[in-house]
Design a protein around this motif. Structure first.
Motif, short mmCIF file in Angstrom:
data_model
loop_
_atom_site.label_atom_id
_atom_site.label_comp_id
_atom_site.label_asym_id
_atom_site.label_seq_id
_atom_site.Cartn_x
_atom_site.Cartn_y
_atom_site.Cartn_z
N GLU A 97 -99.04 -43.63 7.71
CA GLU A 97 -100.12 -42.66 7.60
C GLU A 97 -99.53 -41.26 7.78
O GLU A 97 -98.64 -41.07 8.60
CB GLU A 97 -101.18 -42.88 8.69
N VAL A 98 -100.06 -40.31 7.03
CA VAL A 98 -99.65 -38.91 7.19
C VAL A 98 -100.91 -38.06 7.16
O VAL A 98 -101.74 -38.17 6.25
CB VAL A 98 -98.69 -38.44 6.07
N ASP A 117 -99.99 -47.68 15.85
CA ASP A 117 -99.77 -47.67 17.30
C ASP A 117 -98.89 -46.49 17.71
O ASP A 117 -99.07 -45.92 18.78
CB ASP A 117 -99.08 -48.97 17.74
N ASP A 118 -97.92 -46.13 16.85
CA ASP A 118 -97.02 -45.01 17.14
C ASP A 118 -97.35 -43.85 16.21
O ASP A 118 -97.45 -44.02 14.99
CB ASP A 118 -95.55 -45.42 16.93
N VAL A 119 -97.51 -42.66 16.80
CA VAL A 119 -97.82 -41.47 16.02
C VAL A 119 -96.84 -40.36 16.41
O VAL A 119 -96.74 -39.99 17.59
CB VAL A 119 -99.26 -40.98 16.26
N THR A 123 -96.04 -40.44 25.08
CA THR A 123 -97.14 -40.55 26.03
C THR A 123 -98.19 -41.49 25.45
O THR A 123 -98.54 -41.38 24.28
CB THR A 123 -97.78 -39.17 26.30
N ARG A 124 -98.66 -42.43 26.28
CA ARG A 124 -99.65 -43.40 25.83
C ARG A 124 -101.05 -42.78 25.94
O ARG A 124 -101.48 -42.37 27.02
CB ARG A 124 -99.57 -44.66 26.69
N ILE A 125 -101.75 -42.70 24.80
CA ILE A 125 -103.10 -42.13 24.78
C ILE A 125 -103.99 -43.01 23.90
O ILE A 125 -103.66 -43.26 22.73
CB ILE A 125 -103.11 -40.70 24.22
N ASP A 126 -105.08 -43.48 24.45
CA ASP A 126 -106.08 -44.24 23.68
C ASP A 126 -105.46 -45.37 22.87
O ASP A 126 -105.82 -45.61 21.70
CB ASP A 126 -106.85 -43.31 22.72
N GLY A 127 -104.47 -46.05 23.45
CA GLY A 127 -103.85 -47.18 22.78
C GLY A 127 -102.77 -46.81 21.78
O GLY A 127 -102.29 -47.68 21.04
N HIS A 128 -102.38 -45.54 21.71
CA HIS A 128 -101.33 -45.07 20.81
C HIS A 128 -100.19 -44.45 21.62
O HIS A 128 -100.42 -43.80 22.64
CB HIS A 128 -101.86 -44.01 19.84
#
Length: 291
Positions: A179-180, A201-203, A238-243
């Motif tokens: 995704e972009v 999961d990773d952004v 950093t883990r945020i809202d499952g990402h």
């Protein structure tokens, strides 16, 4: 005929890091030996735009703005301060396609090749991808990963958003990342809702800012929820809202940016072939590794 490169950047009276990217990229290009002379000038620091061309001894000067987008600074402030008789129509841009135009200053006997900003050059797309590789320590990053290209955004200058969207679209067309998205600080879609825009999961989040400062080190990390106080730093990822959010910091500090400066000057006609002397390996490697 001698050739000079003049890198012009915003600078800041308040942020000592603001001029660091221009200085670092100028140093890298000096080491390459490709120009007879390389200088930097700033809007908010010394040496200033206004006196910059007077300090250059070369007859041909390639002026490269270290700015992200076309607009007020590239079309009004810089030409005015350099005493160039410039009109935006001179490079007939759609907001991201400014290339270069050749002008003669009114106060010095030189020929100036005035270039579009580094932020809209096609090579910047490669720098964004490299930034994602750098922050994740993964040269193959992409599969299963989302990429957010972040800009300031402002209703006062529509070109600010155009530059961000342009590179996001180019990266999306490569099908490297799952995704972009193009996100912004001051307009929709906003970066503070980053996890709402991705299923991955990773952004990786790459801000298209030239220097690290208040926006990149405090505003954006706090808006995304990486930290309550950016002055204390943040974890990567950093883990945020499952990402897992991999925040890269300002794009302008990436060493490959020196290559974009070089490409801008080359497009305007500068002789940038490497001299047969040691010291130019960093720039050659950057050019060879660009996507």
């Amino acid at each position: 005929m001698s050739e000079a490169l003049l890198i012009v950047a915003h600078g800041s009276h308040l942020n000592p890091q603001s001029s660091t990217p221009a200085q670092d990229h100028a140093d890298a290009l000096r080491a390459s030996g490709r120009f007879d002379e390389i200088r930097e000038a700033y809007w908010k620091e010394e040496p200033s735009f206004r006196n910059a061309l007077r300090t250059v001894t070369a007859d041909e000067v390639y002026v490269v703005p270290l700015f992200v987008s076309e607009g007020y600074f590239t079309e009004q402030v810089i030409p005015r301060e350099l005493r160039l008789d410039f009109e935006a129509a001179d490079w007939d841009s759609d907001g991201t396609s400014a290339d270069h135009t050749t002008l003669e200053p009114t106060d010095v006997d030189k020929r100036v090749h005035y270039c579009g900003p580094v932020g809209t050059h096609d090579a910047m797309t490669d720098v964004i991808v490299r930034r994602a590789e750098t922050v994740t320590s993964n040269d193959d990053v992409g599969a299963g990963v989302g990429l957010a290209v972040v800009g300031h955004g402002t209703k006062r200058n529509e070109n600010s958003a155009k530059a961000i969207q342009y590179h996001a679209d180019r990266i999306r067309d490569r099908d490297r990342f799952d995704e972009v998205r193009a996100l912004f600080m001051d307009e929709d879609p906003e970066v503070d809702d980053v996890t709402d825009h991705f299923e991955s999961d990773d952004v990786v989040v790459v801000p298209l800012f030239i220097a690290d400062g208040y926006h990149t080190q405090e505003d954006i990390p706090e808006d995304m929820g990486l930290t309550d106080d950016g002055r204390g730093g943040y974890e990567v990822p950093t883990r945020i809202d499952g990402h897992d959010i991999w925040y890269a910091g300002a794009i302008g500090t990436e060493p490959l940016m020196a290559d974009v400066v070089l490409e801008r000057a080359a497009d305007a006609g500068a002789d940038v072939d490497a001299p047969e002397t040691p010291g130019d390996g960093a720039i050659d490697s950057a050019r060879a590794d660009g996507d």
